[in-house]
Write a protein that holds these residues in place. Structure first.
Motif, PDB file in Angstrom:
ATOM      1  N   ALA A  14       0.829  -1.206   0.000  1.00  0.00           N
ATOM      2  CA  ALA A  14       0.000   0.000   0.000  1.00  0.00           C
ATOM      3  C   ALA A  14       0.862   1.254   0.000  1.00  0.00           C
ATOM      4  CB  ALA A  14      -0.932  -0.009   1.207  1.00  0.00           C
ATOM      5  N   VAL A  15       1.945   1.236   0.765  1.00  0.00           N
ATOM      6  CA  VAL A  15       2.848   2.392   0.817  1.00  0.00           C
ATOM      7  C   VAL A  15       3.508   2.605  -0.537  1.00  0.00           C
ATOM      8  CG1 VAL A  15       4.959   3.312   1.843  1.00  0.00           C
ATOM      9  CG2 VAL A  15       3.248   2.196   3.288  1.00  0.00           C
ATOM     10  N   ILE A  16       4.042   1.539  -1.111  1.00  0.00           N
ATOM     11  CA  ILE A  16       4.730   1.652  -2.399  1.00  0.00           C
ATOM     12  C   ILE A  16       3.754   2.111  -3.478  1.00  0.00           C
ATOM     13  CG2 ILE A  16       5.909   0.336  -4.206  1.00  0.00           C
ATOM     14  CD1 ILE A  16       7.109  -1.407  -1.981  1.00  0.00           C
ATOM     15  N   GLY A  17       2.539   1.549  -3.455  1.00  0.00           N
ATOM     16  CA  GLY A  17       1.551   1.953  -4.445  1.00  0.00           C
ATOM     17  C   GLY A  17       1.150   3.407  -4.311  1.00  0.00           C
ATOM     18  N   SER A  18       1.018   3.888  -3.077  1.00  0.00           N
ATOM     19  CA  SER A  18       0.643   5.280  -2.857  1.00  0.00           C
ATOM     20  C   SER A  18       1.755   6.238  -3.280  1.00  0.00           C
ATOM     21  CB  SER A  18       0.295   5.510  -1.386  1.00  0.00           C
ATOM     22  OG  SER A  18      -0.815   4.736  -0.995  1.00  0.00           O
ATOM     23  N   LEU A  19       2.996   5.833  -3.059  1.00  0.00           N
ATOM     24  CA  LEU A  19       4.122   6.693  -3.437  1.00  0.00           C
ATOM     25  C   LEU A  19       4.239   6.834  -4.949  1.00  0.00           C
ATOM     26  CD1 LEU A  19       6.825   5.430  -0.915  1.00  0.00           C
ATOM     27  CD2 LEU A  19       5.818   7.724  -0.964  1.00  0.00           C
ATOM     28  N   GLY A  20       3.986   5.732  -5.665  1.00  0.00           N
ATOM     29  CA  GLY A  20       4.091   5.772  -7.113  1.00  0.00           C
ATOM     30  C   GLY A  20       5.499   5.990  -7.614  1.00  0.00           C
ATOM     31  N   THR A  21       6.479   5.636  -6.820  1.00  0.00           N
ATOM     32  CA  THR A  21       7.883   5.844  -7.190  1.00  0.00           C
ATOM     33  C   THR A  21       8.359   4.734  -8.119  1.00  0.00           C
ATOM     34  OG1 THR A  21       8.295   6.850  -5.026  1.00  0.00           O
ATOM     35  CG2 THR A  21      10.218   6.125  -6.292  1.00  0.00           C
ATOM     36  N   PRO A  22       9.012   5.065  -9.233  1.00  0.00           N
ATOM     37  CA  PRO A  22       9.588   4.009 -10.075  1.00  0.00           C
ATOM     38  C   PRO A  22      10.531   3.122  -9.266  1.00  0.00           C
ATOM     39  CG  PRO A  22       9.657   6.130 -11.195  1.00  0.00           C
ATOM     40  CD  PRO A  22       9.235   6.412  -9.788  1.00  0.00           C
ATOM     41  N   ALA A  23      10.513   1.837  -9.544  1.00  0.00           N
ATOM     42  CA  ALA A  23      11.302   0.883  -8.758  1.00  0.00           C
ATOM     43  C   ALA A  23      12.783   1.208  -8.760  1.00  0.00           C
ATOM     44  CB  ALA A  23      11.066  -0.535  -9.287  1.00  0.00           C
ATOM     45  N   ASP A  24      13.280   1.779  -9.855  1.00  0.00           N
ATOM     46  CA  ASP A  24      14.718   2.058  -9.914  1.00  0.00           C
ATOM     47  C   ASP A  24      15.126   3.256  -9.068  1.00  0.00           C
ATOM     48  OD1 ASP A  24      13.636   4.082 -11.412  1.00  0.00           O
ATOM     49  OD2 ASP A  24      14.844   3.714 -13.218  1.00  0.00           O
ATOM     50  N   ARG A  25      14.151   3.927  -8.414  1.00  0.00           N
ATOM     51  CA  ARG A  25      14.473   5.012  -7.483  1.00  0.00           C
ATOM     52  C   ARG A  25      14.003   4.704  -6.062  1.00  0.00           C
ATOM     53  NH1 ARG A  25      12.151   9.591  -7.810  1.00  0.00           N
ATOM     54  NH2 ARG A  25      10.615   9.389  -9.485  1.00  0.00           N
ATOM     55  N   LEU A  26      13.653   3.453  -5.809  1.00  0.00           N
ATOM     56  CA  LEU A  26      13.069   3.078  -4.521  1.00  0.00           C
ATOM     57  C   LEU A  26      14.067   2.303  -3.660  1.00  0.00           C
ATOM     58  CD1 LEU A  26      10.478   2.981  -2.736  1.00  0.00           C
ATOM     59  CD2 LEU A  26       9.927   0.818  -3.878  1.00  0.00           C
ATOM     60  N   VAL A  27      14.107   2.666  -2.360  1.00  0.00           N
ATOM     61  CA  VAL A  27      14.932   1.968  -1.371  1.00  0.00           C
ATOM     62  C   VAL A  27      14.035   1.550  -0.219  1.00  0.00           C
ATOM     63  CG1 VAL A  27      16.914   2.132   0.201  1.00  0.00           C
ATOM     64  CG2 VAL A  27      16.913   3.411  -1.962  1.00  0.00           C
ATOM     65  N   LEU A  28      14.148   0.290   0.200  1.00  0.00           N
ATOM     66  CA  LEU A  28      13.407  -0.214   1.355  1.00  0.00           C
ATOM     67  C   LEU A  28      14.403  -0.564   2.450  1.00  0.00           C
ATOM     68  CD1 LEU A  28      10.879  -2.619  -0.444  1.00  0.00           C
ATOM     69  CD2 LEU A  28      10.544  -0.220   0.209  1.00  0.00           C
ATOM     70  N   VAL A  29      14.178   0.003   3.641  1.00  0.00           N
ATOM     71  CA  VAL A  29      15.067  -0.230   4.784  1.00  0.00           C
ATOM     72  C   VAL A  29      14.208  -0.688   5.956  1.00  0.00           C
ATOM     73  CG1 VAL A  29      16.745   0.799   6.371  1.00  0.00           C
ATOM     74  CG2 VAL A  29      16.621   1.596   3.991  1.00  0.00           C
ATOM     75  N   GLY A  30      14.620  -1.766   6.625  1.00  0.00           N
ATOM     76  CA  GLY A  30      13.857  -2.240   7.773  1.00  0.00           C
ATOM     77  C   GLY A  30      14.753  -2.872   8.805  1.00  0.00           C
ATOM     78  N   MET A  31      14.267  -2.890  10.040  1.00  0.00           N
ATOM     79  CA  MET A  31      15.003  -3.483  11.152  1.00  0.00           C
ATOM     80  C   MET A  31      14.219  -4.646  11.719  1.00  0.00           C
ATOM     81  SD  MET A  31      15.920  -1.794  14.827  1.00  0.00           S
ATOM     82  CE  MET A  31      16.328  -2.868  16.218  1.00  0.00           C
ATOM     83  N   CYS A  32      14.895  -5.750  12.031  1.00  0.00           N
ATOM     84  CA  CYS A  32      14.297  -6.929  12.663  1.00  0.00           C
ATOM     85  C   CYS A  32      13.104  -7.408  11.828  1.00  0.00           C
ATOM     86  CB  CYS A  32      13.917  -6.599  14.099  1.00  0.00           C
ATOM     87  SG  CYS A  32      13.411  -8.042  15.073  1.00  0.00           S
ATOM     88  N   ALA A  33      11.894  -7.433  12.380  1.00  0.00           N
ATOM     89  CA  ALA A  33      10.734  -7.843  11.592  1.00  0.00           C
ATOM     90  C   ALA A  33      10.513  -6.902  10.424  1.00  0.00           C
ATOM     91  CB  ALA A  33       9.486  -7.899  12.476  1.00  0.00           C
ATOM     92  N   GLY A  34      10.882  -5.627  10.587  1.00  0.00           N
ATOM     93  CA  GLY A  34      10.806  -4.690   9.471  1.00  0.00           C
ATOM     94  C   GLY A  34      11.774  -5.044   8.366  1.00  0.00           C
ATOM     95  N   ALA A  35      12.908  -5.678   8.716  1.00  0.00           N
ATOM     96  CA  ALA A  35      13.850  -6.147   7.705  1.00  0.00           C
ATOM     97  C   ALA A  35      13.225  -7.267   6.874  1.00  0.00           C
ATOM     98  CB  ALA A  35      15.135  -6.630   8.374  1.00  0.00           C
ATOM     99  N   TRP A  36      12.469  -8.135   7.546  1.00  0.00           N
ATOM    100  CA  TRP A  36      11.767  -9.207   6.825  1.00  0.00           C
ATOM    101  C   TRP A  36      10.772  -8.611   5.834  1.00  0.00           C
ATOM    102  CZ3 TRP A  36       6.497 -10.511   6.911  1.00  0.00           C
ATOM    103  CH2 TRP A  36       6.157 -11.733   6.309  1.00  0.00           C
ATOM    104  N   VAL A  37      10.041  -7.583   6.242  1.00  0.00           N
ATOM    105  CA  VAL A  37       9.085  -6.933   5.349  1.00  0.00           C
ATOM    106  C   VAL A  37       9.826  -6.294   4.168  1.00  0.00           C
ATOM    107  CG1 VAL A  37       7.344  -5.126   5.138  1.00  0.00           C
ATOM    108  CG2 VAL A  37       7.444  -6.500   7.220  1.00  0.00           C
ATOM    109  N   ALA A  38      10.878  -5.531   4.453  1.00  0.00           N
ATOM    110  CA  ALA A  38      11.623  -4.855   3.389  1.00  0.00           C
ATOM    111  C   ALA A  38      12.236  -5.854   2.418  1.00  0.00           C
ATOM    112  CB  ALA A  38      12.715  -3.977   4.000  1.00  0.00           C
ATOM    113  N   GLY A  39      12.629  -7.015   2.934  1.00  0.00           N
ATOM    114  CA  GLY A  39      13.309  -8.003   2.106  1.00  0.00           C
ATOM    115  C   GLY A  39      12.405  -8.945   1.344  1.00  0.00           C
ATOM    116  N   ARG A  40      11.108  -8.812   1.515  1.00  0.00           N
ATOM    117  CA  ARG A  40      10.202  -9.652   0.741  1.00  0.00           C
ATOM    118  C   ARG A  40      10.065  -9.109  -0.676  1.00  0.00           C
ATOM    119  NH1 ARG A  40       7.360 -13.960   3.253  1.00  0.00           N
ATOM    120  NH2 ARG A  40       6.466 -14.125   1.167  1.00  0.00           N
TER     121      ARG A  40
END
Length: 528
Positions: A349-375
């Motif tokens: 939902a966040v990525i869709g709302s941002l509408g950012t092209p994938a080649d300009r997108l960075v996902l950073v997460g910690m612990c369980a957030g790392a699991w989310v970012a890494g999916r």
């Protein structure tokens, strides 16, 4: 519930003001310090909701210098912020104000309240000095005795300059003549300095405060005790109120500013950080919380990281997933959403709302957030940074099951204790370790492959305990496979021998911020 979000004051507090259409009184809900504030965040939101249902307004806040508030190095920021929060409530037309302080926040509430104000002290420490002594012992046990860096002392979830530590140590309770109640654990007594105040025993404080945020439970009956006292104290007649005047934009400094945004159908709460003169093609960095922890306590490293990334030229959003911080309604028996499809849907939902092209997108997460970012996502991002990952499961969990399993391990029944003893005595350790990690389906290779094979660079930042698990679940093999041949993404691992999983260590926090900023700058060499 009608919550007004924004910033107020100078230096600004980040505030959440809940106003019924007409209010009988108002309550300043003071946030506990450090990890206590992390654990209690959703409980205090539930308190605000139940007060509003009784016609009582409230304000919750991040004090200046902490959380999503403006920077503030002055040692009196905690009490000054509480006093400003009370003035903000009164600006809406409310006349009578009470302060509620849970755990360490009891010291702040008791100091900020006047003799005419109501005061609720819940599980209050004996004094500031006693609280500080206990926190220093806990910090030494948690991440070692090397807790002072450049004169700044790190406790569990809070860094203190020497002068602020002195201010906290000097805090005591003034003798109370005004309306006051102390909520204590069974068999306990309130702090002596208060005098002869009303005392009520409540249960659930230990289950809320004495463990980690992973297993903490909301003590609904104790919350109801607070609400009942405020309900009896407040006038019976409600008067119309006006919305508070709040700043929609926080100017962090001359270049960096922030605003509150919401994403997706569930209106996920987030803070967006940008810098003046930012390029239209700037990278967009999404920061995921660790576990279900809002950006207070140790988790406020995200705030410093977001502001640093913005100065480097990136647009940054730090998000509360459902069941975290300010996102989604709070339920007394809410089920934690660790490793669930709900959290993956939140990321989409966040990525869709941002509408950012994938080649300009960075996902950073910690612990369980790392699991989310890494999916893997529908359109893999340019860069993923996983901080302190410790779970690589491919199958999602059902809501509540992960936290409930941890509670069972922490508080086993007598029968389970007997079975555990037999298991440890009979089954070889390698087999026990493999079974213990049976929920981490696929291991590191299967976790990383969907990203790197689509061109995403993945960086893992891991303290020794997490690095050991990473290696045991195939991490070294994954490193060799995706060391970088130009045709696929690259996997790089930063091992921090003297770091810690939770980032309580100041060394680990500083290294994480430096690594993330350098990796983003490497992937997107934009002009700051």
């Amino acid at each position: 519930m009608s919550t007004h979000h924004g910033w107020s004051g100078a230096p600004a507090l980040r505030v959440a003001v809940q106003l019924p259409p007409a209010a009988r009184a108002g309550v300043v809900i003071c946030p506990p310090l450090g990890q206590e504030g992390v654990i209690a965040y959703r409980t205090l939101r539930l308190l605000a909701d139940r007060l509003e249902a009784r016609g009582v307004a409230s304000v919750r806040y991040d004090p200046s210098g902490r959380g999503d508030a403006a920077p503030d190095a002055r040692p009196d920021a905690q009490v000054r912020s509480a006093e400003h929060a009370a003035a903000l409530l009164r600006s809406t037309g409310i006349e009578q104000v009470a302060f509620v302080g849970l755990a360490s926040a009891a010291l702040i509430a008791a100091t900020a309240a006047t003799g005419a104000d109501g005061l609720v002290l819940w599980d209050a420490p004996a004094s500031g000095r006693a609280w500080l002594r206990g926190q220093r012992a806990l910090a030494t046990m948690t991440f070692g005795s090397d807790r002072v860096v450049d004169g700044v002392e790190s406790l569990v979830g809070i860094d203190l300059e020497p002068v602020e530590a002195d201010v906290l140590a000097a805090m005591t309770y003034p003798h109370r003549e005004g309306p006051t109640v102390a909520l204590v654990r069974p068999g306990s007594r309130p702090p002596r300095g208060l005098g002869d105040v009303a005392t009520t025993e409540v249960t659930g404080s230990a289950e809320l405060l004495d463990g980690s945020s992973l297993v903490a439970t909301i003590p609904g009956s104790a919350v109801d005790t607070v609400v009942a006292w405020v309900d009896a104290w407040a006038p019976t007649t409600a008067h119309p109120v006006v919305p508070p005047t709040l700043d929609e934009v926080l100017d962090v400094d001359a270049r960096v500013s922030e605003r509150i945004v919401h994403f997706g159908p569930d209106e996920l709460f987030a803070v967006e950080t940008v810098a003046s003169g930012q390029s239209e093609d700037a990278p967009v960095v999404v920061l995921h919380n660790g576990g279900a922890e809002h950006r207070v306590g140790v988790a406020d490293f995200q705030v410093a990281l977001a502001r640093g990334l913005a100065r480097d030229g990136a647009r940054v959003v730090r998000v509360d997933r459902r069941g975290t911080g300010e996102s989604s309604a709070v339920e007394e028996d809410e089920r934690a959403l660790f490793y669930t499809q709900e959290w993956l849907d939140d990321q989409s939902a966040v990525i869709g709302s941002l509408g950012t092209p994938a080649d300009r997108l960075v996902l950073v997460g910690m612990c369980a957030g790392a699991w989310v970012a890494g999916r893997d996502t529908a359109d893999p991002p340019r860069l993923v940074v996983e901080i302190s990952p410790n779970d690589y499961r491919r199958n999602t969990a059902e809501p509540g099951t992960y936290a409930e399993a941890l509670r069972v391990v922490a508080h086993p029944s007598p029968f389970r204790q007997r079975v555990r003893g037999w298991w440890n005595a009979v089954v070889p350790e390698p087999v026990r370790e493999r079974v213990a990690r049976r929920g981490s389906h696929g291991g590191v290779v299967q976790h990383v492959r969907p990203l790197v094979e689509h061109g995403t660079d993945v960086v893992v930042i891991a303290a020794a305990e997490d690095a050991e698990l990473f290696d045991r679940l195939g991490g070294r093999r994954a490193e060799r496979r995706w060391s970088g041949d130009g045709r696929q993404g690259r996997l790089r691992v930063v091992r921090v021998a003297d770091g810690d999983h939770a980032l309580f260590s100041p060394v680990m926090r500083e290294l994480v911020q430096t690594e993330v900023r350098s990796r983003v700058a490497e992937a997107f060499p934009v002009r700051a």
